[in-house]
Design an enzyme around this catalytic site. Sequence first.
Site, short mmCIF file in Angstrom:
data_model
loop_
_atom_site.label_atom_id
_atom_site.label_comp_id
_atom_site.label_asym_id
_atom_site.label_seq_id
_atom_site.Cartn_x
_atom_site.Cartn_y
_atom_site.Cartn_z
CB CYS A 20 -0.88 0.06 1.25
SG CYS A 20 -1.96 -1.35 1.43
N GLY A 46 0.64 -0.14 -4.96
CA GLY A 46 -0.64 -0.85 -4.89
C GLY A 46 -1.51 -0.47 -6.06
CG ASN A 121 2.74 0.92 3.41
OD1 ASN A 121 3.84 1.43 3.27
ND2 ASN A 121 2.49 -0.31 3.02
N GLY A 122 1.34 -1.31 5.68
CA GLY A 122 2.01 -2.20 6.63
C GLY A 122 1.12 -3.37 6.94
CE1 TYR A 266 9.10 -5.63 -7.69
CE2 TYR A 266 7.84 -5.30 -5.68
CZ TYR A 266 7.89 -5.51 -7.05
OH TYR A 266 6.73 -5.57 -7.75
P1 AMP Z 1 9.12 -14.36 -8.89
O1 AMP Z 1 8.70 -14.41 -10.30
O2 AMP Z 1 8.07 -14.90 -7.95
O3 AMP Z 1 10.45 -14.98 -8.59
O4 AMP Z 1 9.23 -12.82 -8.47
C1 AMP Z 1 10.37 -12.09 -8.75
C2 AMP Z 1 10.04 -10.93 -9.61
O5 AMP Z 1 8.92 -10.22 -9.10
C3 AMP Z 1 11.20 -9.97 -9.68
O6 AMP Z 1 11.35 -9.59 -11.03
C4 AMP Z 1 10.80 -8.79 -8.83
O7 AMP Z 1 11.07 -7.58 -9.49
C5 AMP Z 1 9.31 -8.94 -8.63
N1 AMP Z 1 8.91 -8.89 -7.20
C6 AMP Z 1 9.63 -9.16 -6.11
N2 AMP Z 1 8.90 -8.99 -4.99
C7 AMP Z 1 7.68 -8.59 -5.38
C8 AMP Z 1 6.47 -8.23 -4.71
N3 AMP Z 1 6.40 -8.26 -3.40
N4 AMP Z 1 5.41 -7.85 -5.46
C9 AMP Z 1 5.49 -7.83 -6.77
N5 AMP Z 1 6.58 -8.16 -7.48
C10 AMP Z 1 7.67 -8.54 -6.80
#
Ligand code: AMP
Length: 496
Positions: A20, A46, A121-122, A266
């Site tokens: 968020c 979000g 947020n949290g 990220y």
């Molecule tokens: P995955 O495909 O599950 O390994 O997610 C890794 C990818 O998703 C990376 O390219 C990150 O940039 C992105 N990512 C990492 N953490 C999050 C998150 N909490 N929400 C959305 N995207 C994420």
Amino acid sequence: MTHNAKPIAEWDHDTLREECGVFGILGHPEAATLTALGLHALQHRGQEAAGIVSFDGKQFHSERQLGLVGDHFTDPATVGRLPGHLAMGHVRYSTTGETILRNVQPLFAELEVGGIAIAHNGNFTNGLTLRKQLISQGAICQSTSDTEVVLHLIARSKKIASSDRFIDALMHLEGAFALVAMTRTKLIGARDANGIRPLVLGDLDGKPIFASETCALDIIGAKFVRDVENGEVVICETQPDGTITIDSVKPFAPRPERICLFEYVYFARPDSIVAGRPVYSARKRMGINLAKEAPVEADVVVPVPDGGTPAAIGYAQASGIPFELGIIRNHYVGRTFIEPTQSIRAFGVKLKHSANRAEIEGKRVVLIDDSIVRGTTSVKIVQMIREAGAREVHIRVASPMIFHSDYYGIDTPDPENLIANQHPDLESMCRFIGADSLAFLSIDGLYDAVGGVKRNPLSPQFTDHHFTGDYPTKLTDLNGRSKNDPKMLSLMKEAS
Ligand code: AMP
């Protein structure tokens, strides 16, 4: 903010993670428009829903919608329904797939002390426990969001002033919160004792602003004043003579700030300054450190856009290997995670990325991503890069392996769905992803990149729980449901 779309008994913490962003401004004639712009800058935090509440001196007004900020709040008619000099808003993403309008924030209630709106947020790690207690004592919940718990706690406080009641409520909360609240005269910003999620104080022509990140100040030309400190409650109030006062209260026992490292890895936007550190340069340095720790002979450094781009620039600079945009991202699709099911997620990667064949064919490629969570993105991208004719594909990840779920407001799956927990070693993970080699940044490399410091578990500077399992708060709601995370029980014991 935790969203509990199921009956409490069926509560499953994998469905609860939310991301968020919050924004609020006091004393400006264009308060709602500025809030909409601020939320637009925070959209990366979000994408499922957005809401704004305003107060016009007599009445509160509220518009809450599913979808992007731009889908609704660019319409002058919508913003026109939000008059007043005081406004605040929220953007939200939950993984439930059951986002319902009544859960969209800011939440609002008429209390004995007058109307109050709140945006979070949290994630409260005791939100469910509190909610159960409140319901058993007769509280009627309008939403399935645990942010509502704060409203109930405020309602029950015996204190007189609304800000004292707000602080009273905070004392019951555990976990991570960057909260913005407003009453008829006040705009309040608060961060939990560890300061896990960010919140900044800004100023536009003498009018105070709270925002999750500095990028929301930049978009409206507001000045950055300072971070709301960990454990601090900042109360901005319009006085009867029209002046605005700003007070600071520190109700919690003092602790060192432990902002979440994943903001740098990220979550935050690269042009934001989080806790005094530019996110972009931290990411670039993650790439530089990664090149030192995990060099590889290759022809081209290619980022997985957009998250991996700053680190890839750093990796290319440090290694001397040329940087190219070997993957092109389609910006008209949400983040990989923004779809509710694993099967759609996998499809989402294809919708989102395509190989730039001319820069890849026949080459040894180093792919840089900011993080690997489930591994979905990596598997698809490696396949795509190979199909585009790459001779070798080496993955370098600009953060350490993620073994532990987040319980503080960042979407991560249950521990057993994290790729790091599905493989006995790096080699097996590399084979699964289909790469020629795979390496992650070390935790020391990450600390150095973000803070220029060495990790010191005795005097923590950040929270790094994703990588180490060192959770900075109690995890009350998880008690008894941590069978999938063997480290969790011992950590919970330590924390309690
Ligand atoms: P995955 O495909 O599950 O390994 O997610 C890794 C990818 O998703 C990376 O390219 C990150 O940039 C992105 N990512 C990492 N953490 C999050 C998150 N909490 N929400 C959305 N995207 C994420």
